[in-house]
Each structure stands twice: as structure tokens, then as C-alpha cells.
Design a protein around this motif. Structure first.
Motif, short mmCIF file in Angstrom:
data_model
loop_
_atom_site.label_atom_id
_atom_site.label_comp_id
_atom_site.label_asym_id
_atom_site.label_seq_id
_atom_site.Cartn_x
_atom_site.Cartn_y
_atom_site.Cartn_z
N CYS A 277 0.88 -1.59 0.04
CA CYS A 277 -0.13 0.14 0.40
C CYS A 277 0.93 1.18 0.07
O CYS A 277 2.58 1.37 -0.10
N ASP A 279 2.42 2.70 2.60
CA ASP A 279 2.23 2.89 3.54
C ASP A 279 3.97 2.48 2.90
O ASP A 279 5.04 2.53 3.96
N HIS A 284 0.84 -6.20 1.82
CA HIS A 284 -0.35 -6.64 2.89
C HIS A 284 -0.62 -8.04 1.76
O HIS A 284 -0.37 -8.36 1.22
N CYS A 342 -0.98 -1.11 9.71
CA CYS A 342 -0.75 -0.31 8.95
C CYS A 342 -1.80 1.22 9.67
O CYS A 342 -2.84 1.10 9.24
N CYS A 344 -2.86 2.50 6.25
CA CYS A 344 -3.86 2.99 5.37
C CYS A 344 -4.85 2.18 5.93
O CYS A 344 -6.22 2.10 5.43
N LYS A 350 1.29 -7.58 6.71
CA LYS A 350 2.60 -7.08 5.95
C LYS A 350 3.60 -8.21 5.93
O LYS A 350 4.40 -8.14 7.10
ZN LIG Z 1 -1.24 -0.41 4.24
#
Ligand SMILES: [Zn+2]
Length: 484
Positions: A277, A279, A284, A342, A344, A350
Motif C-alpha cells: 500500500c 505506506d 499486505h 498499518c 492505511c 504485511k
Molecule cells: Zn497498508
């Protein structure tokens, strides 16, 4: 236009409800799906009828999915035997009429609409089948992965590497189209063709193997560089490379993009399963709606809990799959958990990939991945070395080394002779110190090592000097054979 609709609701997620549920809830939901699937699987799959019958006694004693009084949990998996690539190869050895996928095939042939090939870097590839339903869930999961990686409807994606029959070929292209992006298939074209044709088509994104991405980033073609393509998003797959800061920096700078994301999947299970993502702190798991992922200790086979820093081998179970389902498929991909929360908002763990099975090397009982060697070498000597290494094997099957592992590295132009002489020794020491394996480094001039496009291979098989004693090297014969 599902993608457009979803974007208007919430542009961050492909599947908001699912992606933001607590992970424990997702695992519990998956366990119920699995319990249902296990009740019917033996009726349709000869392979799993045998495997589950063999485990029947243990399963019967534990009785997880027959005792209706309690909710199933993923602990039930502990009673299910593992499936390996060899299991699948064996199951696909006999292919009577109507059963192109052997005893693994769990639906009549007329329901299968596509056959995908696993990467065949070691041994015979295995094949997996897709029904219309399977294709739809692959597309949905791949679209989720691409969405997570930042693709959006309206993106024009240059698909630069991947063979059509493999997971990163046709299935990736289908996933991008499912999301609503336009795909320009250029995989298989020469770098010259790419640089010549692409700019006019104004791609906003590119998808490539990490190795080919690096090659285009540094070499360029006919005076043009990757940055001239005007690409704003770069997605890379096929090799555990982007988690190395040096490689990531090279792609970021060479392509002139800040949006760079890592992705991973597996033909035997599902093409698109892992994706970074915004980040950019690990990939993920974006296929939880269709696939269970476990982490196990590769030596003891015990399940390893999802916790920051945990390491283990990824094991996959497809609980919603018609044609070629797998139970507890040992990917031999070694992962490290980089986070369980996370920024997000996604709740799936992750990871970064430490190494893939086909690449594993063993030096005197110590397992090491070529990427780990590259990582040490570039971290410690990146100022004087190009970001490429090559490890030589004697045969494609070789895993074990009793003598130091042959390693070639490239010195950057301008590194003086005195420094070069010391480098080989220092590299050998650094690798021994950090990884407990011995390498035999040889310094090569800049630009001499091959940059693999589809495989990203760091390991090559040394051409046999003269196996037949007829005076012609084996690799030249092979080349001649292909041409003839
Ligand atoms: Zn994320």
C-alpha cells in the motif's frame, strides 16, 4: 464499471468491508468456509480424497468440522497434511482423457476455461486450471492487489514482463482490466521497441519484474532512459528485490517515480495475493477472501503466529476454488512479517519476501538465499559496486555447496585498482560474518552481468565446458539447436 463505482464510494480500498475487518474475524470466517469445503472436497478431488483419507483418523479424532456445536477455527488445519509442488507434479503425471490436470482436477474438463503454468525454474512446471468462477475470483483478488498498489481506473499500464501462460502474464492483465485500467501488453518486446513505442501511448504506469525494471532504469536504450517514458507508477514483481533499499532507490531514481510498489503471487495458488500500500512498509495479503495463508516454521512445520518480525514459510489453502484447489500448499517462499497494523487501515499482515524456494542454497548445512547475499553485498559495498550479482551453480538442481559459493559482482567504473584488489576479500568476510556461509567473490567490469527480464535470476548454471568430449561447449550447442 465496478471500479468507478467503488472509487466514488471510497477511493482507498477495493473491498473496504473485508479489508478493514479485524484479522481475527477474517480468520474465523475463513475457518467456516474451510469447514464447508472440506466436507465436499473428497467427493470431487481424487487427490484430496486420498490425502484426507490418510489423515482421516487424526481428523476424526479432532473432529473440528464435524462437531456442529462449535465454531471452527484455523487450528483445524493442523490435522490436514501439507501439499507440495512434488505432490502436484505426481498428481499431474497421469492425464487420462478428460483429465488434463490428473488427479488434482476437481471439476469435469468442460468447466475449465484456462490453464496457467507455474514458473518452471526448477524441474517440470505444474499447471493449474481455472473455471469461470475461479477466473472471476483470481481477477477480483488481482484487482484488489493492483488497487492496493495504487492503480486506478483510467491508468494506462505498460505490462513489460511476464509470459502469457504464467501467473504474471494473462492473469495479471485480466486483473488490471477488471480494475478498469487499460493494459498495453509489451512483455516479450525488446527494450528498444519499448522505449520507441511507449512514449506515444502515454502510459501512466508500468508493471515489470524488479530485475528488468533495474535494467531499464540504469541502461536506457538509444539515448533514452526509463524516466523519459513518463511513467508515474511502477509496480514490480517476480523477485524479492524491492525490500532492499538499494534496489528500490535505483528504480525510483532511474524511472523518475516516487510511486514504486512490490507485489507477489503464486500460480499454484492465485496470481495476485500480496501487494504494497502507500505506506510501502511490506506487502499486505490481499487475497483473504479466497485464500488462507499460514506461516510455518520450515523445519518443524509448526504454525507461526502473525507477529511483527516473525519469520516462516508461507502455506496456502484455497477454500473457494473449483478446478485445482490446494490444501496447505507449502510455497517454500520464506517471509518476514513487517507489520500487523498499518496506517492505511488494512488489517491483513504485511510481509517482505526473504527468498523463494527455487533460489534456496545450502552451504554446509546453512541455508542462504541469493537475495540475502545480494543484500549484504550491496548494503556494505553499494558505493563501489553495481547492484547486480551472479551466483554460479554446476547444475540446475544443485542446492548444496561444499566449497565456497561462486559469486560474481560488478565494480563501478572509476573504482581504482587498489580498491578492487581488496574488495573480493572484504566481501567474502562480510558475507561470512553476517550469513555464516562462504562465498568466492570475483570482481567483474561494470555491465558484464546479465540482467534477467522475466526471471530476475541471481543464480545461473555454469555452462559445462565440454560434456561430450567433442570439442564444442554445451551452451553453444544448445543455442545452435534453438536456431536450427
Ligand atoms: Zn497498508
Amino acid at each position: 464499471m465496478g471500479g468507478d463505482l467503488r472509487m466514488s464510494i471510497d477511493s482507498r480500498y477495493w473491498d473496504r468491508d473485508f479489508e478493514t475487518q479485524p484479522w481475527a474475524w477474517i480468520e474465523s470466517w475463513q475457518a467456516q468456509q474451510l469447514a464447508t469445503m472440506l466436507e465436499t472436497l473428497p467427493q470431487r478431488s481424487e487427490l484430496y480424497r486420498e490425502i484426507l483419507a490418510g489423515a482421516g483418523r487424526r481428523i476424526g479424532l479432532r473432529g473440528y468440522w464435524v462437531s456442529r456445536g462449535r465454531l471452527p477455527t484455523l487450528d483445524m488445519l493442523e490435522t490436514v497434511p501439507f501439499t507440495t509442488k512434488d505432490t502436484l507434479r505426481h498428481a499431474q503425471q497421469d492425464t487420462p482423457p478428460g483429465r488434463p490436470l490428473g488427479s488434482q482436477q476437481a471439476v469435469p474438463q468442460e468447466y475449465i476455461v484456462q490453464i496457467v503454468s507455474s514458473a518452471g525454474t526448477t524441474g517440470r512446471p505444474v499447471f493449474c486450471g481455472l473455471t469461470r468462477h475461479d477466473q472471476e475470483i483470481w481477477n477480483d483478488a488481482a484487482a484488489n492487489a493492483f488497487w492496493t498498489a495504487g492503480l486506478r481506473p483510467g491508468d494506462v499500464v505498460a505490462h513489460l514482463a511476464g509470459q502469457p501462460p504464467g501467473a504474471s502474464g494473462w492473469p495479471f492483465a485480466d486483473g488490471m482490466r477488471r480494475l478498469g485500467a487499460a493494459v498495453i501488453w509489451l512483455a516479450g518486446g525488446s527494450p528498444e521497441q519499448l522505449i520507441e513505442r511507449l512514449p506515444a501511448l502515454r502510459p501512466s504506469a508500468a508493471m515489470t519484474t524488479t530485475a528488468f525494471g533495474v535494467q531499464l532504469a540504469e541502461q536506457g536504450v538509444s539515448g533514452k532512459r526509463a524516466a523519459d517514458l513518463g511513467v508515474r507508477k511502477l509496480l514490480a514483481f517476480g523477485e524479492p528485490g524491492l525490500s532492499e533499499p538499494g534496489v528500490r532507490r535505483q528504480i525510483t531514481e532511474g524511472w523518475g517515480v516516487s510511486h514504486v510498489r512490490d507485489m507477489m503471487g503464486l500460480a499454484e495458488v492465485m496470481a495476485g495475493m500480496w501487494s504494497e500500500c502507500e505506506d510501502t512498509s511490506g506487502m499486505h495479503f490481499s487475497a483473504a477472501r479466497y485464500v488462507i495463508v499460514e506461516l510455518i516454521d520450515p523445519e518443524t512445520a509448526d504454525r507461526v503466529p502473525w507477529a511483527d518480525g516473525a519469520r516462516g514459510e508461507a502455506v496456502y489453502t484455497t477454500f473457494d476454488r473449483d478446478a485445482t484447489p490446494v490444501l496447505r500448499y507449502r510455497s517454500a517462499d520464506h517471509l518476514e512479517v513487517t507489520g500487523t497494523r498499518c496506517s492505511c487501515g488494512r488489517t491483513s499482515p504485511k510481509v517482505r519476501c526473504l527468498g523463494r524456494a527455487a533460489d534456496r542454497l545450502v552451504y554446509k548445512a546453512v541455508t542462504v538465499f541469493p537475495t540475502a547475499i545480494r543484500s549484504v553485498v550491496l548494503r556494505r559495498f553499494g558505493d563501489v559496486l553495481e547492484p547486480h550479482i551472479r551466483i554460479w551453480k554446476e547444475t540446475a538442481e544443485q542446492v548444496r555447496f561444499d566449497r565456497p559459493i561462486p559469486l560474481e559482482v560488478e565494480a563501478k567504473n572509476g573504482v581504482d585498482n587498489g580498491r578492487r584488489q581488496l574488495l573480493a576479500e572484504e566481501i567474502g568476510e562480510a558475507v561470512r560474518e553476517e550469513l555464516r556461509v562462504k562465498v568466492a567473490p570475483v570482481l567483474m567490469p561494470s555491465g558484464t552481468l546479465s540482467r534477467g527480464r522475466d526471471t530476475g535470476a541471481l543464480v545461473e548454471v555454469r555452462p559445462t565446458a565440454d560434456p561430450d568430449g567433442d570439442g564444442s561447449p554445451a551452451d553453444l550447442k544448445q543455442t545452435a539447436g534453438h536456431r536450427g
